[in-house]
Motif scaffolding. Structure first.
Motif: not given
Length: 921
Positions: A23, A26, A305-306, A308-310, A312-313, A429
């Protein structure tokens, strides 16, 4: 324990630390995204060719009057734009331009607007054609010559010209007879070389006619070094030309005529807007499709959601890299988010599905809890993901061999993006999923889910078609694939190559986009239609070829060679012929003749240097040049380069090493207006032929110009297609063969893994031929992308098959588990990738539309080749080159553990029982 086992153990053992570190990284990488600049300049696609260097030389050493200017062509269309009323309205339109603050601050000081209406008014004010010649002599050269002539008309107009209001009053006060006389003086063939307005008329206009459905006026801006044509236009220039178009639209209501503004500023604005509008449409559509596909595949909110978060990262890291590396965002990079969305989610699907298999079936050691299952899943797919990342990156990085800079940048950014995807979905992730699943299960929530494609029924049967065919008719399947590939290879030889301005200009969006809400609703786009009209009917101010002649330009034969080149140009199909019947050419010889017609002193020098009376000086050229610079310095500087000390602009002598080079005179040039509808390759061939006729006797002639540079890029695109394909195939073949030789003891398995991708390359090229999609800056990368993207599907299949073969010792049981387990994950990843790329078909920019369609087809072919053709190849490989295993049908009660345990064997080291082909008997 292998390195991948140790790695997965470390990720799960220190998951919270992994999350924290990733994080922070990122955030740090994402900070670079704010430094990205946007560029829509077509100049960025040009390599450092000889022609590009010569064009830079021309721009630095030749002048056309006022420096740092650019022009916009304003086309007036109507029933009869030559009527007295229409001419008055054209002058009032010019007046509106000058009165507008946004427009006026960009205009040059002297004669910023000029058109046929101005010449008619001047003819009236001066009492006829002869007086107009005296008052407007500096317009004479301009109106004969074209694009260069049109610009010079604005730049070299008389300093004491009557005001626009004076011109309007003059036109309004004329009776019909006086008006027709003045109009005839300006637009007749006899007026060529005097006060001709033919350069402002359509190329099909009949000289002397009092009626026409279109005419043009030229608006000259101060460009501050920004041409606004091939390069980026300044904000002030963009604002000015947009304001001009707004004023022109108001003029339609007032006069009934249609007015279009054609200029670099407004063209660049449409290209930039189309980039933004394309992103606004395809970005959300890509995410929406991925979400829908993940809902079908995952059926779990947290996993969605995980994922989509990945994604985005990955995007934050990639665009942050672009900012830190100073890579500009151009038209090509609209595809990057879509590309990374599709590829990133592949990693999540494979990891999550293998994790679900492990939790559902358990492993040899009972690693079926959230953390243990993820550890085993990472170990099971880790090698495959690393191989996929490496081969895909090789495909992208092969574009570094392209001579086109933006293609190189695209390859680097895409390779970085796919590497980041491995990092994010291989560490961050999985760590997050293990932590969240464990947290929820400790509170009573069941997190066990079924893997996609492993539930039996019709879906599993469909995925098993390839394995069934491999068991019954493997040779036939391979032959069918080979025959289809042969047909595709033939089509590949027929695919065209394209690179021109029209490729980057959006057409008016389809009607359905009008119903989109803001900010997704695209704007209006008219430049492509306007460009087509200008190409067909007028001489484009930026459609020129240049022939640079360097060396001994004072040699007596120089101007004779130029004269021969002018005659050859007149017979060329690609050169523009004006309404006067003359080819639109600017040259030292033509300039001399024009000045000689106006200046007695120079006429005497010009005549004395012509020994045979053909109006081509053939002696004392240095004296002729000197006199020309003395009496007409601006006109001379436009076609002759004179240095103060005999040195070039870079401090060196001429590129032609000749001790007889004529003093201070280093080079001359010809400027030839070319048809906007002519093929770039034809323009290049014709201009090079003309230049070859000038070469020799101490002269070096080079054909250059924007059209020729674009044609060079077009040829370089084909080189990119061939080179990147060969490099990618060789590199990936070598990489896979070495990798499989080290890990599996068989290099041939690497070759077999890549063979279906070779098939799919020929299929996609054949499809491009059938759909008439050319190689352009986007589709030119499709061969390396096909290998880079397609090999991922084959690697996952081969890896799973090899793993299951070790576990079970049975070809058919290993193949069954491969096509239903890994095949299901491949189908899910293919669906998301195809959907992601497919939404590019809704982009505003045509190259992006074609890229989306053809890349989506690439993924489909790669998937089909991996699940239909690869099983047969693997069976044949196993039979003749593979390990000694059983070909007997698997027993219905087989309880061998799934490959999701990483293929680990019992601690005692015992392997599953294997039997040879004789077991079949």
């Amino acid at each position: 324990m292998s390195w991948v086992d140790r790695f997965s153990e470390a990720i799960m053992a220190h998951s919270r630390a992994v999350i924290a570190i990733m994080l922070v990284l990122t955030v740090v990488m994402g900070a670079g995204a704010g430094m990205i600049e946007q560029s829509s300049s077509l100049d960025q696609f040009q390599s450092d060719s000889t022609e590009a260097q010569k064009l830079s030389y021309v721009e630095e050493n030749f002048t056309t009057g006022q420096e740092n200017t650019t022009s916009a062509q304003v086309i007036v269309r109507g029933e009869n734009v030559l009527s007295q009323e229409s001419m008055v309205e054209q002058l009032r339109l010019q007046q509106s331009f000058r009165e507008n603050e946004t427009v006026n601050r960009t205009l040059v000081d002297e004669q910023p607007t000029v058109g046929a209406a101005n010449l008619v008014a001047l003819a009236s004010l001066s009492g006829g054609q002869q007086a107009a010649q005296e008052n407007g002599s500096s317009q004479q050269q301009a109106t004969q010559e074209n694009g260069t002539s049109q610009q010079q008309a604005a730049q070299e107009a008389p300093r004491a010209s009557p005001t626009l209001q004076d011109q309007i009053d003059a036109l309004e006060s004329m009776n019909a007879t006086e008006y027709e006389r003045a109009l005839g003086a300006v637009l007749s063939e006899d007026s060529a070389g005097q006060t001709s307005g033919l350069a402002f008329m359509p190329t099909n206009y009949e000289a002397g006619s009092t009626s026409a459905n279109a005419t043009m006026l030229l608006v000259t801006h101060q460009s501050e070094g920004d041409s606004g044509q091939g390069g980026m236009a300044s904000d002030a220039l963009v604002d000015a030309q947009l304001a001009m178009q707004s004023i022109a639209n108001d003029n339609v209501e007032a006069s009934g005529s249609e007015v279009i503004v054609f200029g670099g500023g407004i063209m660049g604005e449409e290209i930039n807007n189309s980039m933004g509008d394309s992103l606004a449409i395809v970005g959300p559509l890509a995410l929406l499709f991925v979400v829908v596909a993940l809902i079908v595949a995952y059926r779990d909110v947290l996993d969605i959601l995980l994922g989509l978060f990945g994604i985005a990262a990955v995007l934050v890291w990639t665009f942050g890299f672009m900012g830190w590396a100073g890579i500009d965002f151009n038209q090509m990079f609209i595809a990057v988010p879509v590309l990374l969305i599709g590829l990133s989610i592949d990693y999540a699907i494979h990891i999550f599905m293998r994790h679900r298999e492990q939790r559902q079936h358990g492993g040899a050691y009972g690693d079926d809890d959230a953390r243990g299952s993820m550890r085993v899943a990472l170990a099971g797919v880790g090698i495959a993901l690393v191989l996929v990342t490496a081969t895909t990156a090789i495909g992208f990085l092969s574009n570094l061999t392209s001579p086109v800079p933006p293609i190189q940048d695209f390859g680097v950014v895409s390779a970085v993006g796919i590497t980041v995807a491995l990092l994010v979905f291989g560490t961050l992730v999985p760590a997050l999923k293990a932590e969240l699943d464990e947290f929820l299960e400790n509170r009573g929530f069941d997190r066990k889910k079924r893997a996609f494609g492993t539930g039996g029924g019709r879906f599993s049967q469909t995925l098993s078609i390839g394995s069934t065919a491999a068991r019954r008719i493997p040779i036939i399947i391979i032959l069918i694939a080979a025959l289809m590939s042969a047909g595709g290879a033939y089509g590949a030889t027929q695919v065209d190559t394209s690179f021109n301005q029209e490729d980057f200009i959006a057409e008016d969006p389809p009607e359905w986009t009008e119903n989109l809400p803001e900010p997704f609703k695209p704007g209006d786009y008219s430049m492509k239609e306007n460009l087509e009209f200008v190409n067909k009917n007028f001489v484009r101010e930026d459609s020129q070829a240049q022939i640079l002649i360097e060396g001994n330009v004072t040699d007596p034969e120089t101007l004779q060679r130029v004269s021969d080149a002018e005659n050859e140009t007149a017979d060329s199909d690609v050169a523009v012929t004006l309404s006067s019947g003359e080819a639109d050419v600017q040259s030292p010889l033509r300039t001399m003749r024009q000045v000689a017609a106006e200046n007695e002193s120079f006429n005497a020098t010009f005549t004395a240097a012509d020994t045979d009376g053909d109006r081509v000086p053939d002696r004392n050229l240095e004296q002729v040049y000197d006199e020309l610079f003395e009496v007409a310095p601006d006109e001379a500087a436009a076609v002759i380069h004179r240095t103060d000390d005999g040195e070039g602009s870079d401090g060196s002598r001429s590129t032609v090493d000749d001790s007889s080079t004529g003093g201070d005179y280093e080079a001359v040039r010809m400027v030839i207006s070319t048809s906007g509808t002519a093929a770039m390759s034809d323009v290049t061939t014709e201009m090079r032929s003309i230049a070859d006729g000038i070469d020799g006797n101490g002269l070096e002639a080079t054909a250059t110009g924007q059209t020729i540079l674009f044609d060079i890029v077009q040829k370089q695109l084909m080189d990119t297609v061939i080179q990147s394909l060969l490099i990618t195939l060789v590199a990936v073949f070598a990489f896979l063969m070495v990798s499989y030789r080290i890990r599996e003891g068989s290099a041939t398995l690497g070759a077999v893994t890549l063979l279906p991708v070779v098939f799919s390359v020929s299929w996609i090229l054949g499809t491009m031929y059938l759909l008439e999609i050319p190689f352009n800056v986007m589709t030119g990368m499709i061969t390396s992308l096909t290998v880079g993207l397609g090999v991922a599907y084959s690697i996952h299949m081969s890896e799973r098959y090899s793993l299951e073969l070790k576990r079970t010792g049975s070809v058919w049981e290993a193949m069954s588990r491969t096509v239903t387990g890994t095949g299901g994950a491949l189908l899910g990843s293919a669906a998301t990738t195809v959907g992601g790329f497919g939404v590019l078909a809704f982009a505003i920019l045509p190259p992006l539309q074609q890229f989306g369609i053809i890349t989506g087809m690439t993924i489909i072919y790669a998937f089909l080749a991996s699940v239909l053709v690869l099983p047969s190849l693997l069976v044949v490989w196993t039979k003749y080159l593979g390990p000694d295993v059983s070909f007997q049908a698997p027993s219905s009660d087989s309880t061998a553990p799934a490959a999701s345990d990483g293929g680990r064997v019992e601690e005692s080291g015992t392997e599953p029982t294997r039997s040879s082909d004789s077991d079949d008997s």
